[in-house]
Design a protein around this motif. Structure first.
Motif, PDB file in Angstrom:
ATOM      1  N   SER A   3       0.827  -1.205   0.000  1.00  0.00           N
ATOM      2  CA  SER A   3       0.000   0.000   0.000  1.00  0.00           C
ATOM      3  C   SER A   3       0.864   1.260   0.000  1.00  0.00           C
ATOM      4  O   SER A   3       1.959   1.280   0.566  1.00  0.00           O
ATOM      5  CB  SER A   3      -0.906   0.020   1.225  1.00  0.00           C
ATOM      6  OG  SER A   3      -1.482   1.294   1.395  1.00  0.00           O
ATOM      7  N   TYR A   4       0.352   2.308  -0.632  1.00  0.00           N
ATOM      8  CA  TYR A   4       1.065   3.581  -0.610  1.00  0.00           C
ATOM      9  C   TYR A   4       0.913   4.279   0.743  1.00  0.00           C
ATOM     10  O   TYR A   4       1.653   5.212   1.038  1.00  0.00           O
ATOM     11  CB  TYR A   4       0.524   4.496  -1.715  1.00  0.00           C
ATOM     12  CG  TYR A   4       0.887   4.063  -3.116  1.00  0.00           C
ATOM     13  CD1 TYR A   4       2.195   4.125  -3.573  1.00  0.00           C
ATOM     14  CD2 TYR A   4      -0.077   3.590  -3.991  1.00  0.00           C
ATOM     15  CE1 TYR A   4       2.528   3.750  -4.865  1.00  0.00           C
ATOM     16  CE2 TYR A   4       0.241   3.210  -5.291  1.00  0.00           C
ATOM     17  CZ  TYR A   4       1.541   3.292  -5.711  1.00  0.00           C
ATOM     18  OH  TYR A   4       1.865   2.917  -6.989  1.00  0.00           O
ATOM     19  N   SER A   9      -7.518   9.472  -2.483  1.00  0.00           N
ATOM     20  CA  SER A   9      -8.351   8.456  -3.121  1.00  0.00           C
ATOM     21  C   SER A   9      -7.674   7.845  -4.346  1.00  0.00           C
ATOM     22  O   SER A   9      -7.920   6.687  -4.674  1.00  0.00           O
ATOM     23  CB  SER A   9      -9.709   9.043  -3.501  1.00  0.00           C
ATOM     24  OG  SER A   9      -9.542  10.080  -4.438  1.00  0.00           O
ATOM     25  N   LEU A  10      -6.817   8.622  -5.000  1.00  0.00           N
ATOM     26  CA  LEU A  10      -6.077   8.040  -6.120  1.00  0.00           C
ATOM     27  C   LEU A  10      -5.152   6.943  -5.621  1.00  0.00           C
ATOM     28  O   LEU A  10      -5.109   5.841  -6.181  1.00  0.00           O
ATOM     29  CB  LEU A  10      -5.257   9.130  -6.833  1.00  0.00           C
ATOM     30  CG  LEU A  10      -4.301   8.622  -7.906  1.00  0.00           C
ATOM     31  CD1 LEU A  10      -5.042   8.026  -9.085  1.00  0.00           C
ATOM     32  CD2 LEU A  10      -3.374   9.737  -8.385  1.00  0.00           C
ATOM     33  N   ALA A  11      -4.426   7.235  -4.559  1.00  0.00           N
ATOM     34  CA  ALA A  11      -3.512   6.237  -3.995  1.00  0.00           C
ATOM     35  C   ALA A  11      -4.284   5.010  -3.513  1.00  0.00           C
ATOM     36  O   ALA A  11      -3.843   3.873  -3.715  1.00  0.00           O
ATOM     37  CB  ALA A  11      -2.706   6.850  -2.854  1.00  0.00           C
ATOM     38  N   LYS A  12      -5.452   5.236  -2.905  1.00  0.00           N
ATOM     39  CA  LYS A  12      -6.262   4.110  -2.437  1.00  0.00           C
ATOM     40  C   LYS A  12      -6.745   3.261  -3.608  1.00  0.00           C
ATOM     41  O   LYS A  12      -6.768   2.029  -3.537  1.00  0.00           O
ATOM     42  CB  LYS A  12      -7.474   4.617  -1.644  1.00  0.00           C
ATOM     43  CG  LYS A  12      -7.120   5.238  -0.310  1.00  0.00           C
ATOM     44  CD  LYS A  12      -6.580   4.204   0.641  1.00  0.00           C
ATOM     45  CE  LYS A  12      -6.317   4.810   2.012  1.00  0.00           C
ATOM     46  NZ  LYS A  12      -5.551   3.896   2.880  1.00  0.00           N
ATOM     47  N   ALA A  13      -7.157   3.930  -4.682  1.00  0.00           N
ATOM     48  CA  ALA A  13      -7.587   3.190  -5.870  1.00  0.00           C
ATOM     49  C   ALA A  13      -6.440   2.360  -6.423  1.00  0.00           C
ATOM     50  O   ALA A  13      -6.612   1.183  -6.764  1.00  0.00           O
ATOM     51  CB  ALA A  13      -8.103   4.165  -6.933  1.00  0.00           C
ATOM     52  N   LEU A  14      -5.260   2.960  -6.465  1.00  0.00           N
ATOM     53  CA  LEU A  14      -4.109   2.230  -6.990  1.00  0.00           C
ATOM     54  C   LEU A  14      -3.685   1.104  -6.048  1.00  0.00           C
ATOM     55  O   LEU A  14      -3.144   0.093  -6.491  1.00  0.00           O
ATOM     56  CB  LEU A  14      -2.944   3.189  -7.251  1.00  0.00           C
ATOM     57  CG  LEU A  14      -3.191   4.167  -8.404  1.00  0.00           C
ATOM     58  CD1 LEU A  14      -2.077   5.200  -8.484  1.00  0.00           C
ATOM     59  CD2 LEU A  14      -3.313   3.421  -9.733  1.00  0.00           C
ATOM     60  N   VAL A  16      -5.665  -0.836  -4.799  1.00  0.00           N
ATOM     61  CA  VAL A  16      -6.568  -1.951  -5.118  1.00  0.00           C
ATOM     62  C   VAL A  16      -6.429  -2.423  -6.566  1.00  0.00           C
ATOM     63  O   VAL A  16      -6.386  -3.625  -6.825  1.00  0.00           O
ATOM     64  CB  VAL A  16      -8.034  -1.539  -4.834  1.00  0.00           C
ATOM     65  CG1 VAL A  16      -8.998  -2.634  -5.257  1.00  0.00           C
ATOM     66  CG2 VAL A  16      -8.213  -1.248  -3.348  1.00  0.00           C
ATOM     67  N   VAL A  17      -6.367  -1.500  -7.504  1.00  0.00           N
ATOM     68  CA  VAL A  17      -6.340  -1.910  -8.917  1.00  0.00           C
ATOM     69  C   VAL A  17      -5.056  -1.501  -9.638  1.00  0.00           C
ATOM     70  O   VAL A  17      -4.996  -1.550 -10.870  1.00  0.00           O
ATOM     71  CB  VAL A  17      -7.558  -1.351  -9.701  1.00  0.00           C
ATOM     72  CG1 VAL A  17      -8.856  -1.871  -9.119  1.00  0.00           C
ATOM     73  CG2 VAL A  17      -7.528   0.170  -9.730  1.00  0.00           C
ATOM     74  N   GLY A  18      -4.034  -1.135  -8.880  1.00  0.00           N
ATOM     75  CA  GLY A  18      -2.811  -0.653  -9.503  1.00  0.00           C
ATOM     76  C   GLY A  18      -1.819  -1.734  -9.873  1.00  0.00           C
ATOM     77  O   GLY A  18      -0.834  -1.463 -10.554  1.00  0.00           O
TER      78      GLY A  18
ATOM     79  N   LEU B  24       1.046   8.591  -9.403  1.00  0.00           N
ATOM     80  CA  LEU B  24       1.153   9.479  -8.240  1.00  0.00           C
ATOM     81  C   LEU B  24       2.103  10.637  -8.540  1.00  0.00           C
ATOM     82  O   LEU B  24       1.899  11.755  -8.048  1.00  0.00           O
ATOM     83  CB  LEU B  24       1.622   8.696  -7.005  1.00  0.00           C
ATOM     84  CG  LEU B  24       0.620   7.666  -6.465  1.00  0.00           C
ATOM     85  CD1 LEU B  24       1.128   7.065  -5.164  1.00  0.00           C
ATOM     86  CD2 LEU B  24      -0.752   8.279  -6.254  1.00  0.00           C
ATOM     87  N   LEU B 102     -13.016   4.199  -0.736  1.00  0.00           N
ATOM     88  CA  LEU B 102     -11.967   3.482  -0.007  1.00  0.00           C
ATOM     89  C   LEU B 102     -11.321   4.351   1.056  1.00  0.00           C
ATOM     90  O   LEU B 102     -10.547   3.858   1.881  1.00  0.00           O
ATOM     91  CB  LEU B 102     -10.891   3.000  -0.992  1.00  0.00           C
ATOM     92  CG  LEU B 102     -11.405   2.118  -2.133  1.00  0.00           C
ATOM     93  CD1 LEU B 102     -10.291   1.835  -3.124  1.00  0.00           C
ATOM     94  CD2 LEU B 102     -11.975   0.826  -1.566  1.00  0.00           C
ATOM     95  N   LEU B 103     -11.641   5.648   1.028  1.00  0.00           N
ATOM     96  CA  LEU B 103     -11.066   6.544   2.036  1.00  0.00           C
ATOM     97  C   LEU B 103     -11.881   6.454   3.318  1.00  0.00           C
ATOM     98  O   LEU B 103     -13.097   6.624   3.297  1.00  0.00           O
ATOM     99  CB  LEU B 103     -11.110   7.994   1.544  1.00  0.00           C
ATOM    100  CG  LEU B 103     -10.010   8.489   0.632  1.00  0.00           C
ATOM    101  CD1 LEU B 103     -10.226   9.968   0.344  1.00  0.00           C
ATOM    102  CD2 LEU B 103      -8.651   8.269   1.258  1.00  0.00           C
TER     103      LEU B 103
END
Lengths: 227, 227
Positions: A3-4, A9-14, A16-18, B24, B102-103
């Motif tokens: 995890s980042y 929310s971008l980091a959270k999305a990545l 999961v699907v990054g 990022l 996810l946040l």
DNA sequence: CGGCATCCTCTTTGATACTG
DNA sequence: CAGTATCAAAGAGGATGCCG
């Protein structure tokens, strides 16, 4: 994937699907709907089987994919997207749109599978209303033909042979897309090698009206300086 | 990253921006504009310095980022997005939107930097027109304050202290966002712990009109079943 | 300092073989 | 068909050193 650990929310999305392959698995499920494991494997040439298994497990854990047993006649496990997974369509389309200029005008070296092309076709044609009687086109551009049908209920795009198509288009995906988007004319794409059989009128019925065509924002398949 | 070797614009996009950290880095440049190497490092906690250098080189090669020397007073190298790089905004927003559920409602364990929050704030407020005289808000929600100003030319969002703010909001980013989106009322967010100082009228000026608020499609920061 | 390059360890991926 | 097991290769993470 590690995890980042960012409140973003971008980091959270990545998170999961990054991972590598993950969004391509989502593409497969978006394009094909329900899939067996081996369907996914075929649609993702090069993926290692352990990775596919691991990604599917991960996507299931995160509520993006569901695994279920198909009823007795087939009796196999099938995978499909959950509603939350289908929401990734916006992500897949945004990335796909951005990546368009990276596509050369014709496949060269890359694998090309028709059902990948069906997804953007559906996006482009899906909201179009076609006047006149029900019409069927067959597009031959990859490993499998694609059938496009218009009826009162709208336009549908399926992978597979058409039964009695009004017209058949044979050529590169770029030419077919340019024609359907209205950025090139019928004669224009024919001059570039697209083979058109059957009723031209049937094809014209699918084309956008001229004012809609002018809304096309940028060149679709551009010459990428790096290829 | 190894290419997927697929004739598919999604796969091509991921060939270029699918690597870990890459999007990022784009977020940092979208949010901050011009950045020095060390700015990027600070905005990407956990990135290894060799990786940052390698990704920047890769992004530059692909025409997404440009590196240039800043003029003498600072005399350092700066990085910024090219127009092609700025087009990734749609991708970043699509992923960021998808990742919102996810946040958690408040940062817990994760790093939080204000300029990450400035990007969605700018997106939400950027198209809003605020009636009345120029107004300034200061939002204190992370490591640095954020200044929101409205003037005849529109709304601007910057990281940094406001000079003479008409109002100051202190609390979690989720509460601030819910207030500005109109999904919660002033009294509602205050009840949940948002501290509001100064002119309430100044804040109300930034809120959407009630019909616009009802257009908000889904809960913003949902309770994620997996957290 | 700012902007990296090097070296080393650890994790992830890729390729292939094998199994209920 | 739907995976698991194994192992080599590539990539990521962390520390440190170098050079203007």
């Amino acid at each position: 994937m590690r995890s980042y650990e960012q409140y973003c929310s971008l980091a959270k999305a990545l998170d999961v699907v990054g991972d590598r392959w993950t969004l391509l698995i989502v593409r497969e499920l978006l394009s094909r709907g329900t899939c067996r494991y081996t369907d996914l494997q075929r649609g993702l040439p090069g993926i290692a089987t352990n990775l596919l298994a691991e990604r599917l497990r991960h996507l299931e854990e995160h509520g993006i994919v569901t695994k279920s047993k198909a009823p007795p006649p087939v009796a196999t496990t099938v995978f499909r997207l959950t509603p939350r997974g289908e929401e990734l369509q916006s992500v897949v389309f945004a990335l796909g749109r951005w990546g368009l200029p990276l596509l050369p005008r014709q496949p060269s070296g890359e694998v090309f599978q028709s059902h990948w092309f069906a997804l953007p076709l559906r996006r482009v044609l899906g909201e179009r209303t076609i006047a006149g009687p029900p019409t069927t086109l067959e597009v031959r551009t990859g490993d499998e033909p694609i059938t496009i049908t218009s009826s009162a209920s709208g336009v549908e795009v399926h992978v597979g042979e058409a039964h009695a198509p009004d017209a058949v288009l044979t050529g590169t995906p770029a030419l077919v897309m340019e024609l359907l988007l209205g950025v090139s004319t019928l004669d224009g794409v024919r001059a570039q090698g697209l083979v058109i059989e059957g009723s031209e009128d049937a094809i014209v019925g699918f084309l956008p009206t001229s004012d809609a065509a002018s809304a096309a924002p940028r060149p679709l398949v551009a010459t990428d300086p790096r290829r």
